[in-house]
Design a protein around this motif. Structure first.
Motif, PDB file in Angstrom:
ATOM      1  N   LEU A 103      58.533   9.908  27.218  1.00 21.38           N
ATOM      2  CA  LEU A 103      59.699   9.168  26.743  1.00 21.38           C
ATOM      3  C   LEU A 103      59.943   7.938  27.617  1.00 21.38           C
ATOM      4  CD1 LEU A 103      61.908   9.168  24.613  1.00 21.38           C
ATOM      5  CD2 LEU A 103      63.303  10.598  26.140  1.00 21.38           C
ATOM      6  N   ALA A 147      57.253   5.209  26.911  1.00 20.87           N
ATOM      7  CA  ALA A 147      57.460   4.489  25.652  1.00 20.87           C
ATOM      8  C   ALA A 147      58.605   3.488  25.770  1.00 20.87           C
ATOM      9  CB  ALA A 147      57.740   5.479  24.523  1.00 20.87           C
ATOM     10  N   ILE A 148      59.707   3.915  26.350  1.00 16.06           N
ATOM     11  CA  ILE A 148      60.864   3.025  26.480  1.00 16.06           C
ATOM     12  C   ILE A 148      60.533   1.848  27.389  1.00 16.06           C
ATOM     13  CG2 ILE A 148      63.220   2.854  27.362  1.00 16.06           C
ATOM     14  CD1 ILE A 148      63.622   5.766  26.421  1.00 16.06           C
ATOM     15  N   PHE A 179      56.059   1.288  20.202  1.00  8.20           N
ATOM     16  CA  PHE A 179      56.564   2.196  21.240  1.00  8.20           C
ATOM     17  C   PHE A 179      58.017   2.599  20.980  1.00  8.20           C
ATOM     18  CE2 PHE A 179      52.784   0.722  23.449  1.00  8.20           C
ATOM     19  CZ  PHE A 179      52.349   1.897  24.037  1.00  8.20           C
ATOM     20  N   LEU A 180      58.818   1.695  20.428  1.00 12.96           N
ATOM     21  CA  LEU A 180      60.180   2.086  20.054  1.00 12.96           C
ATOM     22  C   LEU A 180      60.163   3.128  18.939  1.00 12.96           C
ATOM     23  CD1 LEU A 180      62.264  -1.220  20.096  1.00 12.96           C
ATOM     24  CD2 LEU A 180      62.277   0.649  21.769  1.00 12.96           C
ATOM     25  N   ALA A 200      59.426   6.392  20.477  1.00 14.40           N
ATOM     26  CA  ALA A 200      60.615   6.931  21.149  1.00 14.40           C
ATOM     27  C   ALA A 200      61.621   7.469  20.144  1.00 14.40           C
ATOM     28  CB  ALA A 200      61.254   5.846  22.014  1.00 14.40           C
ATOM     29  N   TYR A 208      59.552  10.645  18.202  1.00 12.05           N
ATOM     30  CA  TYR A 208      59.105  11.724  19.076  1.00 12.05           C
ATOM     31  C   TYR A 208      60.122  12.076  20.150  1.00 12.05           C
ATOM     32  CZ  TYR A 208      54.480  11.887  16.980  1.00 12.05           C
ATOM     33  OH  TYR A 208      53.436  12.066  16.097  1.00 12.05           O
ATOM     34  N   GLY A 209      61.069  11.168  20.410  1.00 13.00           N
ATOM     35  CA  GLY A 209      62.089  11.463  21.407  1.00 13.00           C
ATOM     36  C   GLY A 209      62.838  12.760  21.143  1.00 13.00           C
TER      37      GLY A 209
END
Length: 395
Positions: free
Chosen positions: A26, A29-30, A378-379, A382, A385-386
């Motif tokens: 996480l 990705a952020i 990537f957002l 997040a 999958y976050g």
């Protein structure tokens, strides 16, 4: 999320702190999205950052020594218990590692506000501790086969230190730190890729009754890695050497042979698996481009570097993060439409970034497209999958 539970010895850790892939994937990705978005804003506006690094150097540093180590930590600390049979790093120890990683990101970003040695020490604390933890776990289990795995982390720490030493005015080869950082990451991708890609492909094909399977690891694999790694290390130290260029081209050819033996075309029906083959193909393209850039004037070095970074690193990180996240949270090892979209966006982001290196007249809009797709991929990871990463396993 409870704050006390992960530190308690009498309660199991909260889901987020139960395995390293959860917080680190996480965070990776952020940070991948945030750091690149910040770099684009600075690039477009001519702004400055409160960092001792100039904006371009900070961008390089944020990606190689911020984003990638978080992804490596999530993967390696989750894999080590499977290799060793030892309990996973979780709870308070995992929180401490994540905080060290975060401390490094903050220290580098605001390094102009503190002594350089203090920023460097804060930034280096995470890779040094990660290397120590991984080594300790492997040695404690006498799992000598995997003792090589923490080495790229140690090399990354050295590469990070070299960037700070160059910043401090020490007489080093210009760019040695970031080049060595790329070498360490690509070496890790090529080594780990050679383990997981053919293994996952073999398992998938066997379940479908296919009898033509990926080739077993043999002398071709060892030779391909030896030549590639020699060429990459040679480039880090001698970045204009033509003999090094020839070695890199040879490494690209050998690794293409290696990849073709893994039956990648048979996996097109499953993007979650096929994307791993695509990620490794980016490594080969990067080596070929880098070799060609040293031997000729046809291929710009920027194309080679971004084939490795925007291409191989971005693709392989997302490929591994999605697969590990799905598998370890009890989801099916199948890519849904959103996951497939993530793969498509990161692939086009890599292709666009390389195109910008060739099409100089259109570089700015193509760069903007590449950056936008990178940030969105990537957002989206997040966002989708976050919730999986912070929630209990479903089965």
């Amino acid at each position: 999320m409870a704050t006390a539970a992960p530190l308690s010895m009498s309660k199991p850790p909260a889901s987020l702190w139960s395995l390293a892939f959860r917080p680190f994937f996480l965070a990776a990705a952020i940070w991948a999205a945030l750091a690149l978005a910040l770099w684009i804003v600075v690039f477009m506006t001519g702004g400055i950052l409160p960092s001792r690094f100039d904006p371009l150097s900070w961008h390089i540093h944020a990606m190689l020594f911020g984003f990638v180590p978080a992804a490596i930590a999530g993967f390696m600390l989750t894999a080590i218990p499977n290799w060793t049979g030892r309990p996973p790093i979780q709870g308070g120890r995992l929180i401490a590692l994540v905080l060290l990683w975060l401390l490094g990101r903050i220290a580098c970003l605001v390094s102009a506000t503190m002594p350089l040695w203090m920023a460097a020490a804060a930034d280096l604390a995470f890779p040094v501790m990660l290397c120590a933890v991984a080594t300790r776990e492997i040695v404690a289990a006498r799992n000598w086969r995997n003792l090589i795995m923490p080495v790229p982390i140690a090399v990354l720490a050295i590469a990070n230190l070299l960037m700070y030493l160059e910043l401090a005015g020490y007489d080093l080869r210009a760019g040695l730190g970031w080049r060595l950082g790329i070498v360490a990451i690509i070496a890790l991708i090529s080594a780990i890729g050679g383990r997981i890609i053919p293994a996952f492909t073999r398992n998938w094909l066997v379940k479908r009754g296919v009898t033509v399977l990926p080739a077993a690891r043999d002398v071709i694999d060892r030779l391909a890695l030896a030549v590639l790694h020699t060429g990459l290390l040679g480039w880090a130290i001698f970045p204009t050497s033509k003999p090094v260029g020839a070695i890199l081209v040879a490494g690209a050819v050998l690794n293409l042979w290696r990849l073709c033996r893994w039956r990648g075309f048979a996996t097109i029906a499953e993007p979650l698996l096929a994307i791993l083959h695509v990620g490794y193909a980016w490594v080969i393209l990067g080596a070929a481009f880098l070799g060609a850039s040293l031997l000729t004037n046809i291929v710009p070095e920027a194309a080679a570097i971004h084939a490795f970074t925007a291409g191989a690193i971005g693709t392989m990180v997302l490929a591994v993060m999605t697969r590990v996240a799905r598998g370890h949270t009890g989801r099916a090892l199948e890519a849904d439409r959103v996951t497939t979209l993530i793969y498509a966006m990161i692939t086009v982001a890599g292709l666009s970034r390389i195109a910008a290196a060739f099409a100089v007249s259109y570089a700015v809009p193509v760069l903007d497209l590449s950056a936008l797709l990178w940030v969105m991929s990537f957002l989206l990871f997040a966002a989708i999958y976050g919730p999986m990463l912070v929630s209990p396993r479903i089965s």
